[in-house]
Design an enzyme around this catalytic site. Sequence first.
Site, PDB file in Angstrom:
ATOM      1  N   ASP A 202      30.559  14.216  41.622  1.00 10.63           N
ATOM      2  CA  ASP A 202      30.057  13.155  40.755  1.00 10.63           C
ATOM      3  C   ASP A 202      30.766  11.820  41.035  1.00 10.63           C
ATOM      4  OD1 ASP A 202      28.466  12.161  38.687  1.00 10.63           O
ATOM      5  OD2 ASP A 202      29.007  13.759  37.286  1.00 10.63           O
TER       6      ASP A 202
ATOM      7  N   ASP B 281      20.697  10.380  35.033  1.00  8.07           N
ATOM      8  CA  ASP B 281      20.504  11.724  34.497  1.00  8.07           C
ATOM      9  C   ASP B 281      19.122  11.930  33.895  1.00  8.07           C
ATOM     10  OD1 ASP B 281      23.088  12.020  35.237  1.00  8.07           O
ATOM     11  OD2 ASP B 281      23.852  12.533  33.244  1.00  8.07           O
TER      12      ASP B 281
END
Length: 411
Positions: A154, A213
């Site tokens: 990430d 997201d």
Amino acid sequence: MRALAAFGVLVAASTSLATVPPVAAQEAPMLAATPPMGWNSWNHYGCEIDEELIRRTADAMVASGLRDAGYTFVNLDDCWHGERDSQGFIQPDPKRFPSGMRALGDYLHERGLKFGIYSDAGATTCAGRPGSQGHEFQDAAQYARWGVDYIKYDWCATGTGPAQRNPREAYGTMARAIATTGRPMILAICEWGDNEPWLWAKEYGQLWRTTGDITNCWNCELGHGSWSSLGVLPILDKQRPLRAYAGPGHWNDPDMMEVGNLPTLAENRSHFAMWAMLAAPLIMGTDVVGMTDPITDILANPRIVAIDQDPLGIPGFLWRGTPETGIWAKPLAQDRWAIAVLNRSDTAREIAIDWANGELNDAMTGRDPKFGERNYAVVDAWTGKQAGSTDSTLSVRVAPRDTAVYLLTPR
Ligand code: GLA
């Protein structure tokens, strides 16, 4: 010559640019000939994960047939972490993972599953757990010892503005760290599409997120201050310019699925069908233990899974669209095609496809089914039932937010 080569500056000064051999184009190792399939803990559980949940999920994937349908990765997302030990090696949260990660990896491997884990290129993960910056080689070595097969990496806490970490350096460092371990591990690049990863990420990893997201809604964008999460349709629409960048070994990742988390079966069907049409990684993000049969049937549908996993790895494209409907086409191996008829709207739509009079030509690949000259058998991919041939017009009524999918096979 040897002596000269040692002095890079001298060599450069005496060699014109045209004669400098180009740096060999690099590609990450071929670990994902087709898009990865599996499950990830984040969309449904967030930080509430422990080894019991992971083991129960793995058991349910086996018992429900999802493993055998192709879903082999079991991926822990954020929040599995404890502290680094005195030598800097990361350890799992001892309360949530008391048996340790090697034991969890063994549990998964014994069941024919693969083990995925999550880290971050910054000092901390998005949930504030220890990140891998400055510990890349140690972390990759630790994951390899645990039997990890897949690392989602990430981009939180990587700095801002000019002080931000360079993404190629960051992902390249982790790719080198993985290579150093000698264990094949997929690197899933997760910088949310911020730095156009489709242009460079295949040098380092096997898939890259293309957007922020996902969230479990059909057509919404939810603001969270500095970022927003996106529903199924906004993410789908952002994939259209990106199809040229994906192919065997390296995939656009429109994020982990919300199939099972959307309110209606029609929406869940559409989401799944469109991810398959995109040749997206199929990473489930729902509660597998409590999964209802209709959701299992969607996710395990062998014909839709095969569209996603087709060996050519060509993402589909919007053939004909209106604001309410989209007819998507995906070239498949052996001159077959997948056609998806997506109803974006809240009203049922009647759609007619007059094959012979509708040019379908994929300009990017040059593939053309030549409906005028060639006849194709049409099968409903959801049910497996015959739906005529391309000699006659196909008329389909698509329920609100639903998607009809057809497989065309040359006769
Ligand atoms: C980021 C990622 C998500 C998830 C969370 C975990 O938002 O994009 O997919 O991994 O972090 O904190």
